[in-house]
Scaffold this motif. Structure first.
Motif, short mmCIF file in Angstrom:
data_model
loop_
_atom_site.label_atom_id
_atom_site.label_comp_id
_atom_site.label_asym_id
_atom_site.label_seq_id
_atom_site.Cartn_x
_atom_site.Cartn_y
_atom_site.Cartn_z
N GLU A 62 0.83 -1.20 0.00
CA GLU A 62 0.00 0.00 0.00
C GLU A 62 0.87 1.26 0.00
N GLY A 65 2.50 1.02 -3.74
CA GLY A 65 1.57 0.93 -4.85
C GLY A 65 1.81 -0.27 -5.74
N SER A 67 1.57 -4.06 -7.22
CA SER A 67 0.53 -5.07 -7.34
C SER A 67 0.96 -6.34 -6.62
N GLU A 113 -4.50 0.29 5.44
CA GLU A 113 -4.53 1.49 4.61
C GLU A 113 -4.21 2.74 5.42
N HIS A 117 -1.02 4.94 4.39
CA HIS A 117 -1.26 6.29 3.88
C HIS A 117 -0.61 7.35 4.78
N ARG A 134 5.04 5.67 -3.00
CA ARG A 134 4.20 6.15 -4.09
C ARG A 134 3.90 7.65 -3.94
N GLU A 138 -1.79 9.99 -5.03
CA GLU A 138 -2.54 8.75 -5.23
C GLU A 138 -3.37 8.40 -4.00
N VAL A 139 -2.81 8.56 -2.81
CA VAL A 139 -3.56 8.21 -1.61
C VAL A 139 -4.58 9.30 -1.28
#
Length: 370
Positions: A62, A65, A67, A113, A117, A134, A138-139
């Protein structure tokens, strides 16, 4: 509330470690309990992967970012990283996918999350050198999209909660009879179908939006979804729906608001159809005479009871483009009532004008329903 506090504490620990090490080392050095969240697998479950290791892995994904597939490949190339996180073997993509769906409840997902974040924001706001993290945008965009739900639409949290409950209590009753070694399990197609139904979009757009929210490696593409859904036989779907309804009635049976016998309503639900109607006997005309739609009759509990569809029946009408016999609506009502009474006793059924006929009235009387 405790889980959120602990999530921020985890994020603070990672952020502090990042000032003097890389991300994975920062996570490895975290000496933080995760007792604030529960392992979704019961104690007897033969889970081969550490719950703590999985939590930390998802926090890292998370933050970066990455996969599931990309992170699994990374751990395969650098097995020492897997060991550092607490794994005794490298999880593959499907292991991560199953864990997120089945092992982490809403609280655990929110915990992951929130911690991740927080780290992303702190890194960018504090100008900490951490190239793996990331972009902050995005967050921020993800959080704003969850908090700004237009009126009449389902929020991200509502969609996630509904999907999880359906997965826990209903999806297992449906079986497409696909090969055991298929790339995607039936549950993943049903999750996507649930998502599309709740956001109100078609297959191609729905699959793209679903993967945007859950990760590009999560779930099938639109064309794959269409092929798989067509393998569910209509008759089997009706039977599976009945089995799922029986399960739901069992789950909520002890709820004080679930009063028996129930009052129910029979309605017609239409789903617009815009394609060619030739060789489409299940497509009917609509009241405006120019449109076409699939029609379904449903029998649902109403009033102060828990809202629940007890039975569904496709409606086949006689149209110029097919050879269907004239629709006998009282037979549809009979099948609905018989299926529904397998689950709960019914005292009264309310019908709209489309069901206003002597045959429907007689059918209800024959089944001791007002």
């Amino acid at each position: 509330m405790r889980s959120l506090c602990e999530a921020y504490r985890l994020g603070i620990s990672i952020r502090s470690n990042l000032t003097r090490s890389d991300l994975l080392t920062a996570v490895e050095q975290v000496d933080h309990s995760i007792e604030a969240i529960d392992d979704g697998y019961p104690a007897w479950h033969p889970a081969p992967l550490s719950f703590r290791a999985m939590v930390l892995a998802f926090v890292v994904m998370e933050i970066t970012g990455e996969s599931y597939a990309a992170f699994s490949r990374r751990l395969t190339r650098q097995p020492e990283l897997a060991t550092a996180l607490g794994f005794d073997r490298v999880p593959d993509e499907s292991a991560f996918s199953r864990a997120w769906r089945n092992r982490f409840d809403d609280t655990a997902q929110e915990y992951i999350e929130t911690a991740a974040h927080f780290v992303v924001k702190e890194v960018h706001d504090g100008d900490i050198h951490a190239p793996e993290v990331r972009p902050k945008s995005e967050v921020i965009e993800a959080e704003e999209s969850e908090n700004q739900t237009p009126e009449g639409e389902f929020s991200t949290a509502e969609i996630a909660r509904t999907t999880r409950l359906a997965r826990d209590h209903a999806f297992g009753r449906f079986d497409s009879d696909r090969a055991a070694n298929a790339s995607y399990h039936d549950t993943e197609f049903l999750e996507l179908q649930t998502f599309m139904g709740m956001v109100g979009c078609g297959t191609a757009q729905g699959a793209a939006r679903f993967q945007y929210r859950r990760g590009e490696d999560y779930g099938p593409h639109g064309d794959t979804h269409l092929r798989a859904v067509k393998q569910f036989a209509p008759e089997d779907l009706i039977d599976s729906f009945g089995n799922a309804t029986e399960r739901l009635c069992s789950v909520i049976g002890s709820d004080a608001s679930f009063r028996r016998p129930v009052t129910a309503a029979i309605d017609i639900t239409t789903i617009p159809y815009y394609g060619d109607v030739e060789e489409m006997p299940m497509v009917s005309g609509t009241k405006d005479r120019d449109g076409h739609a699939f029609k379904f009759a449903t029998l649902s509990i109403i009033g102060r009871n828990i809202p629940l569809v007890l039975a569904v029946e496709p409606v086949r009408e006689s149209s110029p483009w097919d050879d269907n016999p004239p629709n006998q609506i009282h037979r549809v009502v009979r099948r609905l009532v018989e299926r529904a009474k397998e689950h709960v006793p019914i005292e009264t059924v309310l019908c709209d004008r489309e069901f206003d006929s002597m045959r429907v009235f007689q059918t209800l009387q024959n089944h001791d329903v007002n």
